[in-house]
Every structure is written in C-alpha cells, then in structure tokens.
Write a protein that holds these residues in place. Structure first.
Motif, PDB file in Angstrom:
ATOM      1  N   TYR A 178      -3.265 -10.153   0.199  1.00  0.00           N
ATOM      2  CA  TYR A 178      -3.949  -9.139  -0.604  1.00  0.00           C
ATOM      3  C   TYR A 178      -4.980  -8.353   0.201  1.00  0.00           C
ATOM      4  N   PRO A 198      -2.712  -4.945  -5.474  1.00  0.00           N
ATOM      5  CA  PRO A 198      -1.524  -4.791  -4.622  1.00  0.00           C
ATOM      6  C   PRO A 198      -1.516  -5.804  -3.484  1.00  0.00           C
ATOM      7  N   THR A 247       3.647  -2.983  -0.066  1.00  0.00           N
ATOM      8  CA  THR A 247       3.053  -3.136  -1.407  1.00  0.00           C
ATOM      9  C   THR A 247       3.991  -2.633  -2.511  1.00  0.00           C
ATOM     10  N   ASP A 248       4.881  -1.689  -2.161  1.00  0.00           N
ATOM     11  CA  ASP A 248       5.833  -1.198  -3.176  1.00  0.00           C
ATOM     12  C   ASP A 248       7.105  -2.043  -3.217  1.00  0.00           C
TER      13      ASP A 248
END
Length: 470
Positions: free
Chosen positions: A99, A136, A174-175
């Motif tokens: 994170y 995220p 993160t996506d």
C-alpha cells in the motif's frame, strides 16, 4: 520436449534493426533444431501500443520471410490468465499487497542511497496483513532474501546475481493490470519456450523472471542475451545513424536477403565467410558462437552485400522487388522491357534497387528534354551527320537485336571514318536522355525500335537549334 524460441516485440514503434536481428537468431536456432518459433506481441502498454506498430512489425517479419510456427499471440488477450497466476502467487505466499505510495517508495530509495546501500523498496508490506480499506495497492512478488540467481547464458556464460540486489518487484499495478516481468514469465511458461533469445539490455530482468518461474514451479528456459548494435560512432544504434527501421531498408532499396545476411554476421561468424544462403545460415548458426561484445553497424558493408545479391540472385526474383520501387516512383512498367532484363543490365551499376529504378526510367517513360550537361557535350553540330546516318541504318533493321544494332553503329562509324564514341555518345544521349547507360546495343535492344527513332529525331531537333543559334 520440442525446442521453442520466441520473438516478442512491443508494438510501440517500427520493427528496428536490433529487433530484426534478435528475431533472425531466434528463428535460425529453431529452424536448425527442428523447433517452433513463436511470434508474441507484448502490447500491455495500452497508452503507447498502436495497431500501426503491430502492422509495421508484421510487415517487417513478412518482408524478411521470417515465418513463425505459432502466433501471433497478443498479451492483451491473456489478462484473465495473468490474473489467475497473480492469485496463485498470492495464495502460495509468494506475492503480497503493498500500500506504499510512489512518493514513499522514492523516499525509501533516497534513504538507501544516502546510506550507500542498494536503492530499492524496503519490503515494508512484505509480511503485513493489516491491510487498510479503500486504499489503492500494488501486488509485489516476494523475492528471496538470500542466495544467488545464476543465469546460464549461452552467449555470455554464467552470470551470478545476489538476491540481495533484487527488489520485491511489482507484478500488478493499482488498476490490476499485470507488469512486464509477470506477463513474460507466464507467456514463456504457458508457451513452453525452451530458449529465450533477446538483447542484453534484458539481463537485469532475467534474475527476477527466474525467481518468479521457480515460485511457480515452472521449468527455467535457457537464455541467450545478444549484445547491442552500435553505430559507427560507438554509441547505441538510433535514428541519428540513419535508417533503423527494417521497412526503411526496404524503402531504401535493399533486398531482404541482403539485410538478413548482413544482420546474421553482425554478432556471429563462421570463419571468414561473408555470404550465406538461408540454408547455410540454418545449417551453420549456433547461439554459442555469437560474439560477447557489441557489434558496429557499417552501411558500406551492407551496400556491398546488397550489390552481391542483386548481381547473383535470379533476375526474375530481384525483379519482383524492383517492381515495388518502380511503382513507388510512379513508373508504369506496362510499356517496356521485362524487369528481369533491366536487372541483368543494371545490377552491377547501382548500389540499391531504388537507384536501379531511378536510372531505368527512360526504358518506360518518354522525355522531352535531355540532361543539360550531356546534351551540351554531345548534341552539338558535329553530331548531326552521325545521328542522321545511324538513324537510317537502325530504321532499316528487320532484326531489332543487340548484335544487329551493334553492327549498325559500327558501320556508321566506319562509313564516316570516325571513332565509335563520335556515334555512340550522341546516340546514347538521344536514346536515354543522358550520358550514362549500360552497353548501348543492349540498351537500344530493350527499347522499342520506333521509340529509339523518335528520340533520335528529338535529339536532331536540339542539334539543329544549336546550329541555328551559331
């Protein structure tokens, strides 16, 4: 297990010379060993990947006739498989959520740098499970903390890298999209790639990929890292050195066989042999014989190789490639000699097919003006009588062949008691528009008789004008 190599370009630009050489070496090694050659398009960089680049890669591979046995595979079609493997690595404890923000990771690297340590992520989230909600995260591979990775490289020999030097690399952004090192590993594993041939700029990626493969229980392929190609100034080959796109070499007039022959020798050799047929390349090539040092690109050498192929390959084959250049230059070849005949008489006079097309225009297109310098020198008053007489003798010929044409030119010179040049040069300028051409009798034989006679009339008109002007 069948030997399998692959060529895996990213569609973010054209197929460049370095990539073409890598593809060639991979293709040759597969061919030599009766194996498979895979084409894989690594298009996960969605912002930079384009269909135009995919097309350019395909065009280059097809022009070079490097046929793949499987593919093309597109990584963007395999996202579900990558997610499956990422989940597997998380489940097995070989990956974890991180994170940290980009700024936090940069601060870690700066701190390590200040201490004189290796600049890398410090593993802050490596063993934590107190995951925050709605924040995220990336997914990182849990790289081993100790021990070494040994790359058994077929070109460079064993390369040993300590795991302490390696980061816990990001394998999912993160996506959720996978990163390069993860997709390559999964693809090579699924596609049963046994030998990875690629540029030595990938050496830094190899230990990371080996560790992921080990974590997945996959077989480790053999690696061959090929040194880069340098320009003549010793720097990495780039646009500033001239053409680096494979298709630019097509556009510039090189035969694909010439470029392949040149590229195979740009980092590999077999004694002092310079010219290799495709069959000889397959028979003789071995990755273990590749040079460990970078190779320098030499355009003069490529030109020499290209000239060899233009002169020695079957004219009908060379003509197929010449046809592209004729069309590219807007030359309609319907009304004129077969292009194979042009190849026979022009191949040893030019460096490239582009140049061959440029100097052969007069075989297919009429002109209304003569090259100024040639006309000034050869279309003078003294040329009137030789041109008139040679026209008469040529017009009387029933057999429009080189031998008969040569005899007519000779007879003109003898009758006028002048040297051959006094007849031949004005006639050459008249028939071709300029002062340079292959053997005059062969040149005229390839032109239609009525076309030659009409051009002599045009030349005589110029001569008359000069006589009148005094």
């Amino acid at each position: 297990m069948t030997l399998t190599t692959r060529f895996a370009p990213s569609p973010t630009g054209y197929l460049h010379v370095g990539g073409a050489r890598t593809a060639l070496y991979s293709w040759l090694y597969a061919q030599k060993n009766g194996g498979n050659f895979i084409l894989r398009i690594e298009d996960t960089d969605l912002e930079r990947s384009t269909q135009a680049s995919v097309d350019a890669i395909m065009d280059g591979m097809n022009w070079l006739n490097l046929e793949w046995t499987h593919g093309p595979y597109f990584q963007t079609k395999r996202f579900d498989r990558y997610k499956e493997v990422i989940a597997q690595l998380l489940e097995s404890g070989n990956a974890y959520r991180c994170y940290c923000s980009a700024e936090e990771v940069e601060a870690m690297r700066e701190e390590a740098k200040a201490k004189g340590e290796i600049e890398k992520y410090n593993g802050m989230w490596r063993d934590r499970t107190d995951y925050p909600e709605d924040k995220p995260y990336v997914i990182r591979f849990k790289n081993p903390l100790d021990g070494d990775v040994v790359i058994k490289d077929m070109v460079k020999g064993d390369i040993t890298i300590s795991n302490e030097q390696l980061d816990d690399l990001i394998i999912a952004r993160t996506d959720g999209t996978p990163t390069y090192n993860l997709t390559v590993v999964v693809d090579d594993w699924d596609m049963k790639v046994s030998h990875v041939v690629r540029g030595d700029d990938h050496i830094s990626n190899t230990p990371k990929q080996i560790n992921i493969l080990k974590a997945l229980g996959a077989e480790i392929p053999e690696y061959a890292h090929i040194p880069m190609i340098l320009g003549d100034d010793g720097k990495r080959l780039s646009k500033r050195h001239g053409a680096v796109s494979v298709m630019q070499y097509r556009d510039d007039g090189y035969l694909p066989e010439a470029l392949l022959n040149y590229l195979v020798r740009l980092g590999w050799s077999h004694g002092d042999q310079e010219i290799f047929s495709r069959e000889e390349m397959i028979e003789l090539f071995d990755l273990k014989d590749c040079n460990r040092a970078p190779s320098g690109f030499n355009t003069d050498k490529l030109i020499w190789v290209n000239q060899h192929y233009m002169k020695t390959m079957e004219p009908s084959y060379v003509a197929k490639h010449l046809a592209w250049h004729m069309e590219d230059q807007g030359i309609n070849t319907d009304n004129g000699p077969e292009l194979a005949e042009i190849v026979k008489i022009q191949a040893d006079r030019v460096k490239t097919l582009k140049e061959m097309a440029e100097i052969s225009t007069y075989f297919y297109q009429d002109f209304t003006e003569f090259e100024a310098k040639a006309a000034k020198k050869h279309l003078r008053g003294v040329a009137k009588e030789p041109l008139q007489l040679v026209k008469e003798k040529l017009a009387a010929l029933d057999n429009w062949q080189a031998e008969a044409i040569h005899a007519a030119i000779n007879a003109t010179a003898e009758e006028l008691e002048v040297g051959m040049g006094k007849v031949g040069m004005p006639l050459r300028v008249a028939a071709t528009g300029g002062g340079n051409s292959p053997s005059l009798d062969v040149t005229l034989a390839l032109l239609a008789k009525d076309k030659v006679l009409a051009r002599i009339d045009l030349a005589l008109a110029v001569v008359e004008e000069r006589i009148a002007a005094g």
